[in-house]
Design an enzyme around this catalytic site. Structure first.
Site, mmCIF file in Angstrom:
data_model
loop_
_atom_site.group_PDB
_atom_site.id
_atom_site.type_symbol
_atom_site.label_atom_id
_atom_site.label_comp_id
_atom_site.label_asym_id
_atom_site.label_seq_id
_atom_site.Cartn_x
_atom_site.Cartn_y
_atom_site.Cartn_z
ATOM 1 N N ASP A 1 0.837 -1.201 0.000
ATOM 2 C CA ASP A 1 0.000 0.000 0.000
ATOM 3 C C ASP A 1 0.873 1.253 0.000
ATOM 4 O OD1 ASP A 1 -3.180 0.269 1.063
ATOM 5 O OD2 ASP A 1 -1.923 2.071 1.139
ATOM 6 N N PHE B 1 -0.748 6.465 -10.066
ATOM 7 C CA PHE B 1 -2.098 6.057 -10.456
ATOM 8 C C PHE B 1 -2.917 5.566 -9.252
ATOM 9 C CE2 PHE B 1 0.308 4.840 -14.391
ATOM 10 C CZ PHE B 1 -0.406 5.577 -15.320
ATOM 11 N N SER C 1 -8.147 14.268 -13.487
ATOM 12 C CA SER C 1 -9.334 13.932 -14.284
ATOM 13 C C SER C 1 -10.014 15.198 -14.780
ATOM 14 C CB SER C 1 -10.304 13.152 -13.392
ATOM 15 O OG SER C 1 -11.572 13.066 -13.991
ATOM 16 N N TYR D 1 -14.808 11.522 -4.741
ATOM 17 C CA TYR D 1 -13.739 11.066 -5.662
ATOM 18 C C TYR D 1 -13.153 12.263 -6.412
ATOM 19 C CZ TYR D 1 -11.703 9.663 -10.070
ATOM 20 O OH TYR D 1 -10.863 9.573 -11.156
ATOM 21 N N LYS E 1 -9.273 14.448 -6.473
ATOM 22 C CA LYS E 1 -8.427 14.837 -7.625
ATOM 23 C C LYS E 1 -8.068 16.322 -7.524
ATOM 24 C CE LYS E 1 -8.143 10.891 -9.430
ATOM 25 N NZ LYS E 1 -6.886 10.179 -9.219
ATOM 26 N N PHE F 1 -9.491 12.589 -19.990
ATOM 27 C CA PHE F 1 -10.901 12.657 -20.352
ATOM 28 C C PHE F 1 -11.484 11.238 -20.150
ATOM 29 C CE2 PHE F 1 -12.045 17.000 -21.124
ATOM 30 C CZ PHE F 1 -10.853 17.565 -20.729
ATOM 31 N N ASN F 2 -12.117 10.603 -21.101
ATOM 32 C CA ASN F 2 -12.765 9.317 -20.774
ATOM 33 C C ASN F 2 -12.002 8.137 -21.380
ATOM 34 O OD1 ASN F 2 -14.855 11.380 -20.290
ATOM 35 N ND2 ASN F 2 -16.150 9.611 -19.856
ATOM 36 N N ASN G 1 -19.562 2.836 -15.569
ATOM 37 C CA ASN G 1 -19.120 3.603 -16.745
ATOM 38 C C ASN G 1 -19.679 2.984 -18.022
ATOM 39 O OD1 ASN G 1 -16.334 3.852 -14.777
ATOM 40 N ND2 ASN G 1 -17.349 5.704 -15.465
HETATM 41 P P1 NAD Z 1 -7.765 1.089 -11.396
HETATM 42 O O1 NAD Z 1 -8.635 0.914 -10.195
HETATM 43 O O2 NAD Z 1 -7.847 0.062 -12.455
HETATM 44 O O3 NAD Z 1 -6.247 1.235 -10.950
HETATM 45 C C1 NAD Z 1 -5.858 1.787 -9.714
HETATM 46 C C2 NAD Z 1 -4.876 0.813 -9.075
HETATM 47 O O4 NAD Z 1 -4.437 1.360 -7.822
HETATM 48 C C3 NAD Z 1 -5.493 -0.558 -8.781
HETATM 49 O O5 NAD Z 1 -4.646 -1.571 -9.296
HETATM 50 C C4 NAD Z 1 -5.562 -0.612 -7.256
HETATM 51 O O6 NAD Z 1 -5.395 -1.931 -6.791
HETATM 52 C C5 NAD Z 1 -4.422 0.306 -6.860
HETATM 53 N N1 NAD Z 1 -4.563 0.968 -5.564
HETATM 54 C C6 NAD Z 1 -5.642 1.654 -5.079
HETATM 55 N N2 NAD Z 1 -5.356 2.134 -3.855
HETATM 56 C C7 NAD Z 1 -4.084 1.772 -3.558
HETATM 57 C C8 NAD Z 1 -3.222 1.984 -2.449
HETATM 58 N N3 NAD Z 1 -3.634 2.659 -1.379
HETATM 59 N N4 NAD Z 1 -1.977 1.476 -2.489
HETATM 60 C C9 NAD Z 1 -1.542 0.767 -3.581
HETATM 61 N N5 NAD Z 1 -2.305 0.525 -4.650
HETATM 62 C C10 NAD Z 1 -3.565 1.028 -4.645
HETATM 63 O O7 NAD Z 1 -8.075 2.533 -11.985
HETATM 64 P P2 NAD Z 1 -7.624 3.180 -13.364
HETATM 65 O O8 NAD Z 1 -8.836 3.350 -14.193
HETATM 66 O O9 NAD Z 1 -6.455 2.479 -13.896
HETATM 67 O O10 NAD Z 1 -7.218 4.635 -12.851
HETATM 68 C C11 NAD Z 1 -5.885 4.956 -12.515
HETATM 69 C C12 NAD Z 1 -5.839 6.369 -11.988
HETATM 70 O O11 NAD Z 1 -6.361 7.255 -12.983
HETATM 71 C C13 NAD Z 1 -6.699 6.587 -10.743
HETATM 72 O O12 NAD Z 1 -6.053 7.504 -9.895
HETATM 73 C C14 NAD Z 1 -7.960 7.194 -11.304
HETATM 74 O O13 NAD Z 1 -8.631 7.987 -10.351
HETATM 75 C C15 NAD Z 1 -7.396 8.039 -12.429
HETATM 76 N N6 NAD Z 1 -8.391 8.323 -13.472
HETATM 77 C C16 NAD Z 1 -9.060 7.297 -14.054
HETATM 78 C C17 NAD Z 1 -10.025 7.569 -15.022
HETATM 79 C C18 NAD Z 1 -10.798 6.452 -15.678
HETATM 80 O O14 NAD Z 1 -11.782 6.722 -16.341
HETATM 81 N N7 NAD Z 1 -10.378 5.189 -15.560
HETATM 82 C C19 NAD Z 1 -10.287 8.890 -15.393
HETATM 83 C C20 NAD Z 1 -9.565 9.925 -14.778
HETATM 84 C C21 NAD Z 1 -8.609 9.619 -13.818
HETATM 85 C C1 UD1 Z 2 -17.411 9.308 -14.919
HETATM 86 C C2 UD1 Z 2 -17.395 10.131 -13.666
HETATM 87 C C3 UD1 Z 2 -16.113 10.943 -13.638
HETATM 88 C C4 UD1 Z 2 -14.915 10.025 -13.734
HETATM 89 C C5 UD1 Z 2 -15.027 9.175 -14.996
HETATM 90 C C6 UD1 Z 2 -13.944 8.152 -15.092
HETATM 91 C C7 UD1 Z 2 -19.740 10.499 -13.072
HETATM 92 C C8 UD1 Z 2 -20.835 11.502 -12.976
HETATM 93 N N1 UD1 Z 2 -18.592 10.944 -13.602
HETATM 94 O O1 UD1 Z 2 -17.367 10.198 -16.042
HETATM 95 O O2 UD1 Z 2 -16.065 11.688 -12.439
HETATM 96 O O3 UD1 Z 2 -13.714 10.767 -13.785
HETATM 97 O O4 UD1 Z 2 -16.288 8.481 -14.988
HETATM 98 O O5 UD1 Z 2 -14.099 7.153 -14.141
HETATM 99 O O6 UD1 Z 2 -19.882 9.359 -12.676
HETATM 100 N N2 UD1 Z 2 -23.903 6.461 -19.498
HETATM 101 C C9 UD1 Z 2 -25.111 5.883 -19.853
HETATM 102 N N3 UD1 Z 2 -25.390 4.639 -19.363
HETATM 103 C C10 UD1 Z 2 -24.542 3.956 -18.518
HETATM 104 C C11 UD1 Z 2 -23.316 4.565 -18.178
HETATM 105 C C12 UD1 Z 2 -23.038 5.826 -18.671
HETATM 106 O O7 UD1 Z 2 -25.895 6.458 -20.588
HETATM 107 O O8 UD1 Z 2 -24.881 2.837 -18.096
HETATM 108 C C13 UD1 Z 2 -23.573 7.786 -20.043
HETATM 109 C C14 UD1 Z 2 -23.381 8.844 -18.985
HETATM 110 O O9 UD1 Z 2 -24.581 9.470 -18.680
HETATM 111 C C15 UD1 Z 2 -22.372 9.775 -19.674
HETATM 112 C C16 UD1 Z 2 -21.573 8.855 -20.601
HETATM 113 O O10 UD1 Z 2 -22.346 7.666 -20.751
HETATM 114 O O11 UD1 Z 2 -23.071 10.688 -20.463
HETATM 115 C C17 UD1 Z 2 -20.217 8.490 -20.041
HETATM 116 O O12 UD1 Z 2 -20.400 8.004 -18.722
HETATM 117 P P1 UD1 Z 2 -19.211 7.389 -17.862
HETATM 118 O O13 UD1 Z 2 -18.507 6.341 -18.650
HETATM 119 O O14 UD1 Z 2 -19.767 7.002 -16.533
HETATM 120 O O15 UD1 Z 2 -18.179 8.596 -17.718
HETATM 121 P P2 UD1 Z 2 -18.434 10.077 -17.155
HETATM 122 O O16 UD1 Z 2 -19.746 10.237 -16.543
HETATM 123 O O17 UD1 Z 2 -18.064 11.033 -18.231
#
Ligand code: NAD
Ligand code: UD1
Length: 337
Positions: free
Chosen positions: A58, A80, A124, A149, A153, A178-179, A199
């Site tokens: 951790d 990350f 994010s 959450y 950030k 972004f996404n 998502n």
């Molecule tokens: P993820 O959950 O797949 O990866 C995060 C990793 O961190 C996991 O493997 C988890 O086991 C590990 N982890 C969590 N807490 C920990 C701790 N205290 N110590 C050690 N390991 C720990 O998520 P992801 O989608 O790969 O996202 C990575 C980063 O990007 C995150 O910080 C997330 O908030 C950020 N982010 C993700 C998205 C997205 O849409 N996926 C969008 C914007 C930002």
């Molecule tokens: C979400 C989070 C954002 C985070 C990002 C990555 C919310 C409000 N925002 O972004 O903070 O950084 O994920 O983890 O949760 N949608 C549907 N049906 C579904 C799922 C999603 O219609 O079952 C739509 C949503 O309304 C949105 C789009 O798809 O318009 C994308 O959604 P999602 O993938 O959850 O991403 P964000 O909401 O953009």
């Protein structure tokens, strides 16, 4: 010299480790596997043909961090590790603030103690809230954030900014994703959410593979061309390459930098559904549901700054993202087990 990747077994982390190793970087991963499995590391090694130095633990374990900094020759960190489920963060704020904020403070302090002052942080687009304008540039004012959450950030961006202001020998790159969707083209690593996905893309792929019956589209009465929300979907491999470019940027001692990582192109929910059907050949039944609380109607970036300063652009389009997400889900219907 090696790069410490926290959360390197996760979705974006594992893809980034692949791209770093492909570029010849040495990588050390710390992950507590709370949202991932060691299998991801094994699969990364298979893709790259190189071993990954892995510490299961951790980021709040200061002693472990000191051990890593002593035993490895780390010169930078890509951070990350964190919890990332928006809905869960509303019901478990203490867990989110503790893991994401306290954990990061312990990590930053260990970095300082061991004189490693180069960091790339996973932020994010959520920090822009309902954006003041689109396409969103890095100068866009930060918006109102509606969940813990997202607050973590914004807070971590502020904490790293304050650390940099107090000591200009730090180099801090804040990457606002972004996404991210898609998966490595091998179909062996990808996103693996616990339970029912929140998502869009993981929900669609689980409908496609027969695990879920139909997609709910959250609102079709927004002021957009087809009435559904618009987002800037970016292929996770492009995103991973953005980190490789950021590591190169750190070598220039840039100080504090902020970059949007997106394609600069907006796609609606229905654009994603139709492109996925085209790319997979599988139908996605859907129903229109009411709007989801907290959703912003339109969110996409201007990625010019990353192009000019990192020499990075997103190369893959929505079709690639859908095809790769599908390949991953089809090959791994139950995730990485
Ligand atoms: P993820 O959950 O797949 O990866 C995060 C990793 O961190 C996991 O493997 C988890 O086991 C590990 N982890 C969590 N807490 C920990 C701790 N205290 N110590 C050690 N390991 C720990 O998520 P992801 O989608 O790969 O996202 C990575 C980063 O990007 C995150 O910080 C997330 O908030 C950020 N982010 C993700 C998205 C997205 O849409 N996926 C969008 C914007 C930002
Ligand atoms: C979400 C989070 C954002 C985070 C990002 C990555 C919310 C409000 N925002 O972004 O903070 O950084 O994920 O983890 O949760 N949608 C549907 N049906 C579904 C799922 C999603 O219609 O079952 C739509 C949503 O309304 C949105 C789009 O798809 O318009 C994308 O959604 P999602 O993938 O959850 O991403 P964000 O909401 O953009």
């Amino acid at each position: 010299m090696a790069i410490l990747v926290t959360g390197g077994a996760g979705y974006i982390g594992s893809h980034t480790v692949v791209e770093l190793q492909n570029e010849g970087y040495e990588v050390v991963v710390i992950d507590n596997l709370v949202n991932s499995s060691k299998e991801a590391i094994r699969r990364v090694e298979t893709i790259t043909g190189k071993p990954v130095k892995f510490y299961e633990g951790d980021i709040s374990d200061a002693e472990l961090l000191d051990t890593i900094f002593k035993e490895e020759t780390i010169d930078s960190c890509i951070h990350f590790a964190g919890l990332k489920a928006v809905g869960e963060s509303i019901s478990k704020p203490l867990e989110y603030y503790s893991n994401n904020i306290s954990g990061s403070l312990i990590l930053f302090d260990a970095m300082r103690r061991n004189n490693v002052k180069n960091i790339i942080f996973s932020s994010s687009a959520t920090v822009y809230g309902d954006p003041a304008f689109v396409p969103i540039t890095e100068d866009c004012p930060l918006g109102e954030i509606t969940n813990p959450y997202g607050q973590t950030k914004a807070m971590l961006e502020q904490i790293l900014t304050d650390i940099y202001k107090s000591d200009n020998t730090w180099n801090v790159i804040l990457l606002r994703y972004f996404n991210p969707i898609g998966a490595h083209s091998s179909g062996t690593i990808g996103e693996n959410p616990n339970g029912i996905p929140n998502n869009l893309m993981p929900y669609i792929t689980q409908v496609a593979v027969g695990k879920l019956e139909k997609l709910g589209v959250f609102g079709d009465d927004y002021n957009t061309p087809d009435g559904t929300c618009i987002r800037d979907y970016i292929h996770v491999v492009d995103l991973a390459q953005g980190h490789v470019k950021s590591v190169a940027k750190l070598k220039e001692n840039p100080g504090l930098k902020i970059y949007n990582l997106g394609t600069g192109k907006g796609s609606s929910v229905l654009d994603v559904v139709h492109t996925f059907i085209e790319a997979s050949g599988v139908d996605i039944p859907y129903v229109i549901k009411s709007r989801r609380t907290g959703d912003v109607p339109v969110n996409y970036c201007d990625a010019t700054k990353a192009k000019e300063e990192l020499n990075w652009i997103a190369k893959k389009n929505l079709f690639d993202m859908c095809a790769d997400s599908w390949r991953w889900q089809k090959n791994n219907p139950n995730g990485m087990i």
